[in-house]
Design a protein around this motif. Structure first.
Motif, mmCIF file in Angstrom:
data_model
loop_
_atom_site.group_PDB
_atom_site.id
_atom_site.type_symbol
_atom_site.label_atom_id
_atom_site.label_comp_id
_atom_site.label_asym_id
_atom_site.label_seq_id
_atom_site.Cartn_x
_atom_site.Cartn_y
_atom_site.Cartn_z
ATOM 1 N N ALA A 1 10.634 -0.653 3.903
ATOM 2 C CA ALA A 1 10.380 -1.650 2.865
ATOM 3 C C ALA A 1 9.553 -1.064 1.731
ATOM 4 C CB ALA A 1 9.661 -2.855 3.471
ATOM 5 N N SER A 2 8.591 -0.207 2.054
ATOM 6 C CA SER A 2 7.782 0.433 1.010
ATOM 7 C C SER A 2 8.636 1.311 0.107
ATOM 8 C CB SER A 2 6.669 1.271 1.650
ATOM 9 O OG SER A 2 5.764 0.465 2.365
ATOM 10 N N VAL A 3 9.600 2.010 0.708
ATOM 11 C CA VAL A 3 10.495 2.855 -0.091
ATOM 12 C C VAL A 3 11.288 2.005 -1.078
ATOM 13 C CG1 VAL A 3 12.488 4.395 0.001
ATOM 14 C CG2 VAL A 3 10.656 4.636 1.677
ATOM 15 N N ALA A 4 11.799 0.859 -0.609
ATOM 16 C CA ALA A 4 12.577 -0.011 -1.490
ATOM 17 C C ALA A 4 11.720 -0.569 -2.625
ATOM 18 C CB ALA A 4 13.187 -1.154 -0.672
ATOM 19 N N ILE A 5 10.518 -1.049 -2.306
ATOM 20 C CA ILE A 5 9.641 -1.603 -3.341
ATOM 21 C C ILE A 5 9.191 -0.506 -4.305
ATOM 22 C CG2 ILE A 5 7.490 -2.831 -3.769
ATOM 23 C CD1 ILE A 5 9.671 -4.518 -2.527
ATOM 24 N N ALA A 6 8.950 0.707 -3.785
ATOM 25 C CA ALA A 6 8.550 1.815 -4.655
ATOM 26 C C ALA A 6 9.650 2.160 -5.650
ATOM 27 C CB ALA A 6 8.194 3.036 -3.814
ATOM 28 N N ILE A 7 10.908 2.102 -5.220
ATOM 29 C CA ILE A 7 12.023 2.370 -6.133
ATOM 30 C C ILE A 7 12.069 1.321 -7.237
ATOM 31 C CG2 ILE A 7 14.542 2.465 -6.291
ATOM 32 C CD1 ILE A 7 14.560 3.665 -3.489
ATOM 33 N N ILE A 8 11.761 0.077 -6.903
ATOM 34 C CA ILE A 8 11.735 -0.983 -7.915
ATOM 35 C C ILE A 8 10.574 -0.793 -8.886
ATOM 36 C CG2 ILE A 8 11.433 -3.475 -8.235
ATOM 37 C CD1 ILE A 8 12.866 -3.863 -5.573
ATOM 38 N N MET A 9 9.427 -0.366 -8.374
ATOM 39 C CA MET A 9 8.236 -0.191 -9.216
ATOM 40 C C MET A 9 8.303 1.064 -10.077
ATOM 41 S SD MET A 9 5.312 -1.208 -6.407
ATOM 42 C CE MET A 9 4.043 -0.421 -7.410
ATOM 43 N N LEU A 10 8.989 2.099 -9.601
ATOM 44 C CA LEU A 10 8.952 3.406 -10.253
ATOM 45 C C LEU A 10 9.362 3.378 -11.723
ATOM 46 C CD1 LEU A 10 8.441 6.414 -9.964
ATOM 47 C CD2 LEU A 10 10.774 6.682 -9.106
ATOM 48 N N PRO A 11 10.503 2.792 -12.112
ATOM 49 C CA PRO A 11 10.857 2.799 -13.540
ATOM 50 C C PRO A 11 9.882 2.011 -14.405
ATOM 51 C CG PRO A 11 12.381 1.428 -12.285
ATOM 52 C CD PRO A 11 11.558 2.161 -11.291
ATOM 53 N N ALA B 1 23.009 6.100 8.954
ATOM 54 C CA ALA B 1 21.959 6.527 8.037
ATOM 55 C C ALA B 1 21.657 8.009 8.204
ATOM 56 C CB ALA B 1 20.695 5.708 8.277
ATOM 57 N N VAL B 2 21.133 8.585 7.149
ATOM 58 C CA VAL B 2 20.814 10.012 7.173
ATOM 59 C C VAL B 2 19.634 10.284 8.103
ATOM 60 C CG1 VAL B 2 20.124 11.975 5.761
ATOM 61 C CG2 VAL B 2 21.696 10.262 4.832
ATOM 62 N N PHE B 3 18.615 9.412 8.061
ATOM 63 C CA PHE B 3 17.399 9.631 8.851
ATOM 64 C C PHE B 3 17.278 8.680 10.049
ATOM 65 C CE2 PHE B 3 16.543 10.968 4.479
ATOM 66 C CZ PHE B 3 16.192 12.288 4.691
ATOM 67 N N ARG B 4 17.870 7.498 9.961
ATOM 68 C CA ARG B 4 17.912 6.524 11.053
ATOM 69 C C ARG B 4 16.503 6.204 11.569
ATOM 70 N NH1 ARG B 4 21.793 5.064 14.908
ATOM 71 N NH2 ARG B 4 21.211 2.958 15.563
ATOM 72 N N LEU B 5 15.699 5.570 10.744
ATOM 73 C CA LEU B 5 14.348 5.164 11.133
ATOM 74 C C LEU B 5 14.295 3.723 11.631
ATOM 75 C CD1 LEU B 5 12.264 6.779 8.248
ATOM 76 C CD2 LEU B 5 12.710 7.689 10.531
ATOM 77 N N GLY B 6 15.240 2.898 11.237
ATOM 78 C CA GLY B 6 15.246 1.507 11.645
ATOM 79 C C GLY B 6 14.402 0.637 10.718
ATOM 80 N N PHE B 7 14.429 -0.668 10.979
ATOM 81 C CA PHE B 7 13.632 -1.610 10.177
ATOM 82 C C PHE B 7 12.150 -1.304 10.369
ATOM 83 C CE2 PHE B 7 17.562 -3.953 11.165
ATOM 84 C CZ PHE B 7 17.975 -4.253 9.878
ATOM 85 N N SER B 8 11.421 -1.250 9.264
ATOM 86 C CA SER B 8 10.002 -0.916 9.341
ATOM 87 C C SER B 8 9.333 -1.194 8.008
ATOM 88 C CB SER B 8 9.806 0.564 9.714
ATOM 89 O OG SER B 8 10.362 1.394 8.698
ATOM 90 N N ALA B 9 8.005 -1.171 8.033
ATOM 91 C CA ALA B 9 7.248 -1.319 6.796
ATOM 92 C C ALA B 9 7.470 -0.126 5.875
ATOM 93 C CB ALA B 9 5.758 -1.470 7.114
ATOM 94 N N PHE B 10 7.704 1.056 6.461
ATOM 95 C CA PHE B 10 7.952 2.243 5.643
ATOM 96 C C PHE B 10 9.230 2.094 4.837
ATOM 97 C CE2 PHE B 10 10.153 6.345 5.273
ATOM 98 C CZ PHE B 10 9.262 7.006 4.451
ATOM 99 N N ALA C 1 0.836 -1.205 0.000
ATOM 100 C CA ALA C 1 0.000 0.000 0.000
ATOM 101 C C ALA C 1 0.869 1.253 0.000
ATOM 102 C CB ALA C 1 -0.928 -0.009 1.212
ATOM 103 N N GLY C 2 1.899 1.252 0.858
ATOM 104 C CA GLY C 2 2.797 2.400 0.872
ATOM 105 C C GLY C 2 3.581 2.551 -0.417
ATOM 106 N N ALA C 3 4.041 1.422 -0.983
ATOM 107 C CA ALA C 3 4.804 1.480 -2.232
ATOM 108 C C ALA C 3 3.941 1.985 -3.383
ATOM 109 C CB ALA C 3 5.366 0.095 -2.563
ATOM 110 N N ILE C 4 2.685 1.565 -3.425
ATOM 111 C CA ILE C 4 1.782 2.030 -4.494
ATOM 112 C C ILE C 4 1.558 3.534 -4.386
ATOM 113 C CG2 ILE C 4 -0.604 1.911 -5.297
ATOM 114 C CD1 ILE C 4 -0.532 -1.084 -4.604
ATOM 115 N N VAL C 5 1.335 4.031 -3.157
ATOM 116 C CA VAL C 5 1.120 5.467 -2.964
ATOM 117 C C VAL C 5 2.355 6.266 -3.379
ATOM 118 C CG1 VAL C 5 0.723 7.248 -1.221
ATOM 119 C CG2 VAL C 5 -0.601 5.132 -1.166
#
Length: 313
Positions: free
Chosen positions: A171-181, A160-169, A103-107
């Motif tokens: 993972a969504s960023v990584a999947i979104a980068i794969i989907m974007l192109p 890390a620049v932001f240091r958020l830790g392991f999270s669904a967010f 859901a996060g990656a799609i958004v």
């Protein structure tokens, strides 16, 4: 000499039947017609054989996954967690986590990819457009593990620049980068198929460029845009390598989106398949079957939307 006599002499000399206008009749069979037909049949047989050979691995994979996973998939498989590999349980944490992540990656990916495609087709044309197309082509072929490493270094690691830790967010960023192109390139090609006459008609009626894009171009390309988006989602939902470095995985239900390691079906499949207990291996087959069916439904839906669009045109 009359035209009729000339045609008759040409027929006698060449052995061909000519029309009254002097052209060769379509009923006339050329001397090499049988040889060409034989070559066509041989080529068709070779192509059919190669297609059959290519389908064999796919059929075997489908049969193996369905036969091994069908006995495991039931209601409890979707509503219970996985306590240990030895005991029976389900993939509820994985299904909920995958839903969060996708859901996060799609958004993130779909609006940005569509906006980029609109810029390339409607506004671009200079060096920036060339760079964007080149960059998206390169990103399409980059291994997904590199994307996971990039997000890990950006959001998770100690430096890390932001240091958020392991999270669904993360993972969504990584999947979104794969989907974007994928979304960008497929949307660009769909927008190019919209005739320029439709755009000019909107301009002739006094509509601005942005209004013409929103009310004419995008609705006309909507079926193709939907198809490309579904295929991008089907690609992203099966990724495992980026999730290892971003979501980390959890066998218990996690409702937080920005904090805590998150479970995902691909991660649970990977971990269940690599351990020695039969219960965990069986659940891995069941998760693989569910994931396969979901991707299959997305691909079928994309094909259906594309076929409906072609009929409307």
């Amino acid at each position: 000499m009359s035209a009729t006599q000339e045609i008759t002499e040409r027929e006698q000399a060449g052995g061909e039947q000519l029309t009254p206008t002097g052209h060769r009749s379509l009923r006339t069979q050329l001397p090499n017609a049988r040889f060409r037909a034989a070559k066509s049949r041989v080529a068709m047989a070779v192509l059919t054989l190669t297609m059959g050979i290519a389908i064999v691995p796919l059929v075997l994979i489908i049969f193996q996954v369905a036969s091994e996973g069908a006995a495991v998939v039931n209601l409890d498989f979707f509503t219970t967690d996985e306590p240990t590999y030895r005991r029976d349980g389900g993939y509820r944490a994985g299904f909920v986590g995958s839903a969060y992540i996708m859901a996060g990656a799609i958004v993130m990916a779909l609006p940005l990819g569509l906006a980029t495609a609109v810029y390339l087709v409607e506004y671009g044309g200079g060096r920036l457009s060339t760079f964007i197309r080149f960059f998206t082509d390169v990103m399409t072929g980059i291994p997904s593990i590199f994307v996971g490493l990039f997000v890990y270094g950006l959001l998770i690691s100690s430096t890390a620049v932001f240091r958020l830790g392991f999270s669904a967010f993360a993972a969504s960023v990584a999947i979104a980068i794969i989907m974007l192109p994928i979304v960008t390139r497929s949307s660009e090609e769909m927008l190019k198929l919209v005739p320029d006459e439709w755009r000019n008609a909107g301009y002739a009626l006094g509509a601005s460029k942005s209004r013409t894009i929103l009310t004419t171009v995008l609705p006309a390309a909507a079926p193709g845009l939907t198809t490309g988006s579904m295929l991008a989602v089907a690609r992203g939902i099966g990724e495992t390598a980026p999730l290892i470095l971003t979501a980390l995985g959890s066998q218990y239900l996690v409702t937080s989106y920005f904090e805590g390691a998150q479970g995902a079906v691909p991660l649970q499949i990977h971990r269940g398949a690599t351990q020695q207990f039969q219960a965990g291996i069986e659940r891995a087959w069941g998760g693989a079957l569910c994931l396969f069916l979901f991707v299959l439904l997305l691909v079928i839906a994309a094909r259906w939307v594309g076929s409906k669009a072609n009929k409307l045109k």
